[in-house]
Structure formats: structure tokens, C-alpha cells
Motif scaffolding. Sequence first.
Motif, PDB file in Angstrom:
ATOM      1  N   PHE A  65       0.868  -1.183   0.000  1.00  0.00           N
ATOM      2  CA  PHE A  65       0.000   0.000   0.000  1.00  0.00           C
ATOM      3  C   PHE A  65       0.901   1.227   0.000  1.00  0.00           C
ATOM      4  CE2 PHE A  65       0.528   0.887   4.592  1.00  0.00           C
ATOM      5  CZ  PHE A  65       0.916  -0.360   5.063  1.00  0.00           C
ATOM      6  N   ASP A  66       0.348   2.359  -0.434  1.00  0.00           N
ATOM      7  CA  ASP A  66       1.182   3.571  -0.514  1.00  0.00           C
ATOM      8  C   ASP A  66       0.320   4.805  -0.225  1.00  0.00           C
ATOM      9  OD1 ASP A  66      -0.297   4.103  -2.812  1.00  0.00           O
ATOM     10  OD2 ASP A  66       1.254   3.353  -4.165  1.00  0.00           O
ATOM     11  N   ASP A  67       0.931   5.979  -0.328  1.00  0.00           N
ATOM     12  CA  ASP A  67       0.222   7.217   0.031  1.00  0.00           C
ATOM     13  C   ASP A  67      -0.997   7.460  -0.851  1.00  0.00           C
ATOM     14  OD1 ASP A  67       2.046   7.611   2.001  1.00  0.00           O
ATOM     15  OD2 ASP A  67       3.211   9.138   0.929  1.00  0.00           O
ATOM     16  N   GLY A  68      -0.890   7.083  -2.137  1.00  0.00           N
ATOM     17  CA  GLY A  68      -2.021   7.273  -3.043  1.00  0.00           C
ATOM     18  C   GLY A  68      -3.219   6.431  -2.635  1.00  0.00           C
ATOM     19  N   ILE A  69      -2.955   5.186  -2.242  1.00  0.00           N
ATOM     20  CA  ILE A  69      -4.030   4.288  -1.786  1.00  0.00           C
ATOM     21  C   ILE A  69      -4.659   4.865  -0.509  1.00  0.00           C
ATOM     22  CG2 ILE A  69      -4.536   1.968  -0.858  1.00  0.00           C
ATOM     23  CD1 ILE A  69      -3.762   1.768  -3.773  1.00  0.00           C
ATOM     24  N   ILE A  70      -3.803   5.321   0.405  1.00  0.00           N
ATOM     25  CA  ILE A  70      -4.306   5.863   1.672  1.00  0.00           C
ATOM     26  C   ILE A  70      -5.165   7.107   1.406  1.00  0.00           C
ATOM     27  CG2 ILE A  70      -3.601   6.992   3.841  1.00  0.00           C
ATOM     28  CD1 ILE A  70      -1.167   5.053   3.866  1.00  0.00           C
ATOM     29  N   ALA A  71      -4.700   7.969   0.492  1.00  0.00           N
ATOM     30  CA  ALA A  71      -5.480   9.172   0.169  1.00  0.00           C
ATOM     31  C   ALA A  71      -6.853   8.770  -0.383  1.00  0.00           C
ATOM     32  CB  ALA A  71      -4.721  10.024  -0.855  1.00  0.00           C
ATOM     33  N   HIS A  72      -6.889   7.750  -1.241  1.00  0.00           N
ATOM     34  CA  HIS A  72      -8.169   7.320  -1.795  1.00  0.00           C
ATOM     35  C   HIS A  72      -9.094   6.757  -0.704  1.00  0.00           C
ATOM     36  CE1 HIS A  72     -11.061   6.126  -4.771  1.00  0.00           C
ATOM     37  NE2 HIS A  72     -11.143   4.946  -4.192  1.00  0.00           N
ATOM     38  N   LEU A  73      -8.518   5.987   0.225  1.00  0.00           N
ATOM     39  CA  LEU A  73      -9.334   5.444   1.326  1.00  0.00           C
ATOM     40  C   LEU A  73      -9.948   6.583   2.142  1.00  0.00           C
ATOM     41  CD1 LEU A  73      -7.065   2.513   2.601  1.00  0.00           C
ATOM     42  CD2 LEU A  73      -9.255   2.291   1.411  1.00  0.00           C
ATOM     43  N   LYS A  74      -9.148   7.622   2.414  1.00  0.00           N
ATOM     44  CA  LYS A  74      -9.652   8.764   3.196  1.00  0.00           C
ATOM     45  C   LYS A  74     -10.784   9.467   2.452  1.00  0.00           C
ATOM     46  CE  LYS A  74      -5.462   9.685   5.886  1.00  0.00           C
ATOM     47  NZ  LYS A  74      -4.216  10.447   5.964  1.00  0.00           N
ATOM     48  N   GLU A  75     -10.568   9.679   1.149  1.00  0.00           N
ATOM     49  CA  GLU A  75     -11.614  10.347   0.335  1.00  0.00           C
ATOM     50  C   GLU A  75     -12.905   9.546   0.324  1.00  0.00           C
ATOM     51  OE1 GLU A  75     -10.050  10.612  -3.633  1.00  0.00           O
ATOM     52  OE2 GLU A  75      -8.392  11.890  -2.942  1.00  0.00           O
ATOM     53  N   THR A  76     -12.772   8.215   0.387  1.00  0.00           N
ATOM     54  CA  THR A  76     -13.931   7.333   0.294  1.00  0.00           C
ATOM     55  C   THR A  76     -14.656   7.217   1.631  1.00  0.00           C
ATOM     56  OG1 THR A  76     -12.519   6.104  -1.232  1.00  0.00           O
ATOM     57  CG2 THR A  76     -14.604   5.085  -0.680  1.00  0.00           C
ATOM     58  N   GLY A  77     -14.072   7.759   2.700  1.00  0.00           N
ATOM     59  CA  GLY A  77     -14.764   7.765   3.984  1.00  0.00           C
ATOM     60  C   GLY A  77     -14.225   6.778   5.004  1.00  0.00           C
ATOM     61  N   PHE A  78     -13.129   6.081   4.662  1.00  0.00           N
ATOM     62  CA  PHE A  78     -12.537   5.173   5.655  1.00  0.00           C
ATOM     63  C   PHE A  78     -11.802   5.990   6.716  1.00  0.00           C
ATOM     64  CE2 PHE A  78     -13.073   2.321   2.038  1.00  0.00           C
ATOM     65  CZ  PHE A  78     -13.527   1.170   2.658  1.00  0.00           C
TER      66      PHE A  78
END
Length: 327
Positions: free
Chosen positions: A267-280
Motif C-alpha cells: 500500500f502507498d500514500d495514493g491508496i491511503i489518500a483514496h481510502l480517506k476520500e472514500t470515507g474510511f
Amino acid sequence: MNFINRIGAAVSAYGGPDFAWRLATGLSRRPVVLTYHRVLSSSDEVVDKTQRDVTKGEFRAHVKRLLSRRRPVTLYDIVKGEIGDGQVFAITFDDGYGDNFRTAAPILRELGVPAAVFVTTDPVSGRGWLWWDRLAYALTLSVGKSVSALGRNFEIASEADVWTAQAELTRTLKRATDRGAVIREIAEQSGMGNEPPPGLYLTWDDVRALRDDGWEIGAHTRSHRILTSLPREDAEIEIDECAREITDETGTGPRLFAYPNGRPGDFDDGIIAHLKETGFVGACASDAGPESNEPDPFAVKRIAPKGGEPASVFRLRVSGLYYKLRR
Ligand SMILES: [Zn+2]
């Protein structure tokens, strides 16, 4: 006996069976998050012996051992930093195996311990096997045959040959884009059916029953592909479709995520950013030891006890000493 087992035995022999535990709990007040896959009872078919899943008896012993020293909390509480004083632990399950509902849930209900399950939606929705289960099952059915895959021939004369072939194929297939086709070919050679054994994976009815029992229903992608092995767009689809299906089936959007494979680099920063945007609000890694005092909510470390390990090794794992010795 491997090196870590010998250390565990030596520490226990030196200071009595609880010495390692006392030493470690004295050292560490960090939250402990455990991760399991299957919890086996005698009637369960073991499709993949290399996974070293715990038995029902081992699982109960682990939870009771933790309860004697620590207070159970939810993973959500740990992620939010809302755990109060004292030593705490949380239980998680990855992938979505049916025995989580049949076997683990009654034990946890009886002991009053909450849990989270990270659901891979393809198998739970009846869209076939998790790939490593299908590979293990096909190879197990191939004893006495030879199997050709990836331009090679594997002679499967015994159970030991199953494990060797499985280890080699797994290494290559973990990140292979044509994985589905390769495994389909191996499965066809073995003569196995296309459908997993009934009850191997959770059904949505099981998931809803777990939710009603107070379990957190987390997301673990649609097909368990390693997210950093995919083009970004496909990785996002794996996350979004999983979250959408959990929301449709349970009425609630998932708040927590577990990265498939979950090692550094998966996993990387891009994946984490997407998870945050999605509401995780948080995400778990795999088998990296006990948490620090202030956990990174998007890289929660977990401890993965294995079946067949002596109690001394379980204590070393929970204490964190195991991971220090392994380095
Ligand atoms: Zn997984």
C-alpha cells in the motif's frame, strides 16, 4: 523446532511459563491487534495446510490468555485513539471465511469480546474462490499426477510436493496479472469443480448476523489483488466496489479497511489518500508486531498467531519480543 520456538521455550524454562509474558507486559502498554484467517473445527475441510490456521481450541486459549491480562476493545476504538487507560487488545479476521461465523463468533460472544472482519466481496458474493485456496485445493487433488503451469512441469508425488509446488507458484502468482488463467488451468488438470466447498466463505446472511452481533464489517477489496500491483484506477475500483457491495448488503458503509497482503510496499500514500476520500477512518497492515503507543490509523500493525505454535510463542508475539528477535 525453529529458532523462535527455541527462544520461547528457553525463556519459559528460565523464568517459569509466565516469565516472558510478565517481562513483556512490563515493557509494553501498547495496544495489541490480532489477526486471524480461519478458525478450524474438526468438521472443517482444510484446503490449505500452508496457511497454518488456528484450531477452535487454540483460538479460545488465545482469547482467554489475552483476557487475563488485557481489556478487549474494538479496532475502531484503537484507530480513533479512544481506549482509555490500561492494556487493551482487539481481534480481527481477514478475507471472510465461513468459520468466523460458525466457530469464532460463538466463542467471542461467550467471552464478551468484540471483533472486526475484513470481507473480500467476490467469494462472499459467490463469485468463486480466493485464488490461493483454489490453487491449494487443486494441487492437493493432484497427488499422483504431474501438473504443468507457467511453462513448467510439477511432479506431485506426495503431500510434500504439494507444498513445494504451492510455495513456488504462490511466489510468482501473488503479483501476476494472468493469475486467474494460470490457476484455472491448474484446476482443470486436477479435475476439481469450479465451486468452493459449501461454507468455506461467509455468505451475506452470515455477515449480517455478525453485524447484528456487534462485529465491525470492514473492507478487504473485491478480489484480493495487491493494490500496488494494479494500475491506480483498477486499485480504486477494487476498493470502491467492495465498499459499495458491503453498503448494499449491510445497509452501512465500511469504516475500516485491511490491505490485501498488507506488507510494506503493498500500500502507498495514493491508496491511503483514496481510502480517506472514500470515507474510511483507518486501515490495517499484516503481521508486523504490536502497535506503537500512537498507532498510525492507516497502517495499524497486527499480530498473526499461527496454528500449532506453543503458548510461549504466542506470548512472545503478543509482547513484541518475537518481532524484535526475528529482525
Ligand atoms: Zn487477506
